[in-house]
Design a protein around this motif. Structure first.
Motif, PDB file in Angstrom:
ATOM      1  N   PRO A  31       0.815  -1.219   0.000  1.00  0.00           N
ATOM      2  CA  PRO A  31       0.000   0.000   0.000  1.00  0.00           C
ATOM      3  C   PRO A  31       0.850   1.270   0.000  1.00  0.00           C
ATOM      4  O   PRO A  31       0.435   2.290  -0.555  1.00  0.00           O
ATOM      5  N   GLY A  32       2.052   1.209   0.586  1.00  0.00           N
ATOM      6  CA  GLY A  32       2.921   2.385   0.586  1.00  0.00           C
ATOM      7  C   GLY A  32       3.334   2.775  -0.816  1.00  0.00           C
ATOM      8  O   GLY A  32       3.249   3.946  -1.199  1.00  0.00           O
ATOM      9  N   LEU A  33       3.760   1.805  -1.617  1.00  0.00           N
ATOM     10  CA  LEU A  33       4.197   2.127  -2.974  1.00  0.00           C
ATOM     11  C   LEU A  33       3.011   2.476  -3.877  1.00  0.00           C
ATOM     12  O   LEU A  33       3.163   3.252  -4.817  1.00  0.00           O
ATOM     13  N   ILE A  34       1.855   1.908  -3.613  1.00  0.00           N
ATOM     14  CA  ILE A  34       0.667   2.324  -4.373  1.00  0.00           C
ATOM     15  C   ILE A  34       0.371   3.799  -4.096  1.00  0.00           C
ATOM     16  O   ILE A  34       0.083   4.583  -5.011  1.00  0.00           O
ATOM     17  N   ALA A  35       0.461   4.185  -2.808  1.00  0.00           N
ATOM     18  CA  ALA A  35       0.234   5.591  -2.450  1.00  0.00           C
ATOM     19  C   ALA A  35       1.273   6.498  -3.104  1.00  0.00           C
ATOM     20  O   ALA A  35       0.950   7.595  -3.592  1.00  0.00           O
ATOM     21  N   ILE A  36       2.530   6.028  -3.148  1.00  0.00           N
ATOM     22  CA  ILE A  36       3.575   6.809  -3.819  1.00  0.00           C
ATOM     23  C   ILE A  36       3.230   6.978  -5.298  1.00  0.00           C
ATOM     24  O   ILE A  36       3.391   8.060  -5.872  1.00  0.00           O
ATOM     25  N   GLY A  37       2.747   5.909  -5.922  1.00  0.00           N
ATOM     26  CA  GLY A  37       2.364   6.000  -7.330  1.00  0.00           C
ATOM     27  C   GLY A  37       1.274   7.028  -7.566  1.00  0.00           C
ATOM     28  O   GLY A  37       1.345   7.825  -8.514  1.00  0.00           O
ATOM     29  N   LEU A  38       0.276   7.038  -6.696  1.00  0.00           N
ATOM     30  CA  LEU A  38      -0.800   8.022  -6.832  1.00  0.00           C
ATOM     31  C   LEU A  38      -0.254   9.443  -6.687  1.00  0.00           C
ATOM     32  O   LEU A  38      -0.666  10.364  -7.414  1.00  0.00           O
ATOM     33  N   LEU A  39       0.675   9.632  -5.757  1.00  0.00           N
ATOM     34  CA  LEU A  39       1.208  10.971  -5.500  1.00  0.00           C
ATOM     35  C   LEU A  39       2.130  11.449  -6.624  1.00  0.00           C
ATOM     36  O   LEU A  39       2.016  12.589  -7.075  1.00  0.00           O
ATOM     37  N   VAL A  40       3.027  10.582  -7.085  1.00  0.00           N
ATOM     38  CA  VAL A  40       3.929  11.016  -8.160  1.00  0.00           C
ATOM     39  C   VAL A  40       3.155  11.173  -9.468  1.00  0.00           C
ATOM     40  O   VAL A  40       3.509  12.010 -10.304  1.00  0.00           O
ATOM     41  N   GLY A  41       2.104  10.376  -9.655  1.00  0.00           N
ATOM     42  CA  GLY A  41       1.267  10.567 -10.825  1.00  0.00           C
ATOM     43  C   GLY A  41       0.584  11.919 -10.802  1.00  0.00           C
ATOM     44  O   GLY A  41       0.479  12.608 -11.830  1.00  0.00           O
ATOM     45  N   THR A  42       0.128  12.336  -9.620  1.00  0.00           N
ATOM     46  CA  THR A  42      -0.480  13.658  -9.492  1.00  0.00           C
ATOM     47  C   THR A  42       0.553  14.748  -9.727  1.00  0.00           C
ATOM     48  O   THR A  42       0.254  15.783 -10.348  1.00  0.00           O
ATOM     49  N   ALA A  43       1.784  14.548  -9.233  1.00  0.00           N
ATOM     50  CA  ALA A  43       2.851  15.515  -9.503  1.00  0.00           C
ATOM     51  C   ALA A  43       3.125  15.609 -10.996  1.00  0.00           C
ATOM     52  O   ALA A  43       3.276  16.706 -11.550  1.00  0.00           O
TER      53      ALA A  43
END
Length: 405
Positions: A31-43
């Motif tokens: 779940p941590g890396l999924i959250a990172i993916g969502l955040l960097v995708g938004t960036a």
């Protein structure tokens, strides 16, 4: 200022913080890396340059977390999360322009749709370089000028808001204990890559914003180890642990004096700190945001039911309730509407360029009486009112069956 670079910084920093939580095993890896993916995708969806810094952060996190086995599933979740948030924006850009990073890389993907003219593409390229001429030597020279305090804003020549001490975390390399910290080493390399990206891409201070969070965390790690060493070696007379926050505050004031001084100057320039009451906010916007009085007039009169084109009023676009076309680089950009000298073209030519945008109102800086009469003469533009230094014209709609000749 409502710069999207701040948004890119926020999402990149949030991704890095989540990555550190995963690296320290305070949250589960998947779940941590999924959250990172969502955040960097938004960036990445916020700004192209934020994409580069996001990739650097992801690389750093994967290196730290990658010592564990079975990283395939978490990485797949990260990629899916990034595609979920960034994919639609880049897919639309490909659909419209045939180039995922349009108007960049047109030499690779082409400019077949002719959305922007060659003059606009050249202007965009020079803007990315912060006004510097192409070439690494010129860009480095511009970077040094910025860091030495020679920054030209629309309010004149000022000291750079950036401080050399943003990179103070690298002083931690002097301590053996810091050099043995795997997390510090990874973030140090990521920080160097981020600085290199900034140096070769632009000399503008705001383009470094997405990397500021990473540099700050690097400095925090170095300070953590330095304070631990200080706790073991300090003489008792220099104060107890309760004074540690005071020492930290004084150190920050000394190291970041450039940034603190810039903030103090800007507060004075803006007439005080951030406004809090409704009237104070309105007064601040009227004084600081170019074209805001004209946008305020449209908002009060039409609420969100208007389409307007404005000359060089990008900042005011964030406060328009209706549609305000004011980007320097867009289908309604200045190179498409104005003539080669950056002036308003004759009324008929100006109307023909605005008509495809279906705008009802035009906002321009105060024009001479002769120019106003020339705009009014053909019935294509009607002067309505003046708001501060901006004049508002009504734009005649297109005739049914085709544009006016």
């Amino acid at each position: 200022s409502p710069m999207i670079d701040t948004g890119g910084m926020s999402f990149v920093l949030a991704a890095l913080l989540v990555g550190l939580e995963a690296a320290e095993r305070r949250i589960s890896t998947v779940p941590g890396l999924i959250a990172i993916g969502l955040l960097v995708g938004t960036a990445a969806a916020t700004k192209y340059t934020a994409t580069i810094y996001a990739v650097v952060v992801v690389g750093a996190v994967v290196i730290v977390v990658g010592r564990r086995r079975g990283l395939g599933l978490p990485l797949a979740g990260l990629i899916c999360g990034a595609l979920l948030t960034a994919g639609p924006w880049y897919a639309w850009t490909i659909h419209v322009a045939g180039d995922p990073v349009y108007p960049f890389a047109t030499s690779l993907f082409g400019n077949s749709h002719h959305l922007w003219t060659p003059a606009e593409l050249q202007l965009q390229s020079l803007s990315v370089l912060g006004g510097a001429q192409p070439g690494i030597i010129s860009i480095l020279h511009q970077d040094v000028r910025f860091l030495l305090g020679r920054v030209v804003y629309n309010t004149g020549l000022h000291r750079s808001p950036l401080s050399w001490w943003l990179a103070s975390g690298y002083l931690g390399l002097l301590l053996p204990r810091v050099r043995r910290d795997r997390l510090f080493r990874v973030l140090a390399v990521a920080g160097l890559i981020s600085l290199a990206v900034w140096i070769v891409s632009s000399a503008s201070p705001r383009y470094l914003l997405p990397a500021v969070g990473l540099l700050a965390l690097l400095a925090g790690l170095a300070a953590h180890h330095a304070l631990a060493l200080w706790e073991r070696l300090r003489p008792p007379v220099l104060g107890s642990r309760s004074l540690a926050p005071l020492w930290c505050a004084l150190a920050c004031a000394v190291l970041l004096w450039t940034s603190i001084g810039y903030v103090a100057w800007y507060i004075g320039y803006a007439g005080g700190g951030p406004p809090t009451s409704g009237p104070a906010v309105t007064a601040y916007l009227r004084a600081q945001i170019f074209c805001y009085p004209a946008v305020e007039w449209l908002n009060k009169r039409f609420s969100s039911d208007y389409r307007a084109w404005a000359y060089d009023c990008e900042g005011a676009r964030y406060y328009a309730r209706g549609l305000l076309i004011s980007d320097a680089f867009s289908v309604g950009g200045r190179d498409r509407i104005l003539d080669a000298q950056g002036e308003l073209p004759p009324a008929r030519a100006l109307w023909r360029r605005l008509e495809p945008l279906h705008v009802q109102w035009m906002i321009v800086p105060t024009v001479t009486p002769a120019t106003r009469s020339q705009l009014d003469a053909h019935g294509l533009f009607t002067y309505i009112t003046t708001a501060a230094s901006q004049e508002i014209f009504a734009v005649a709609p297109a005739l049914r069956g085709g544009s006016r000749s």
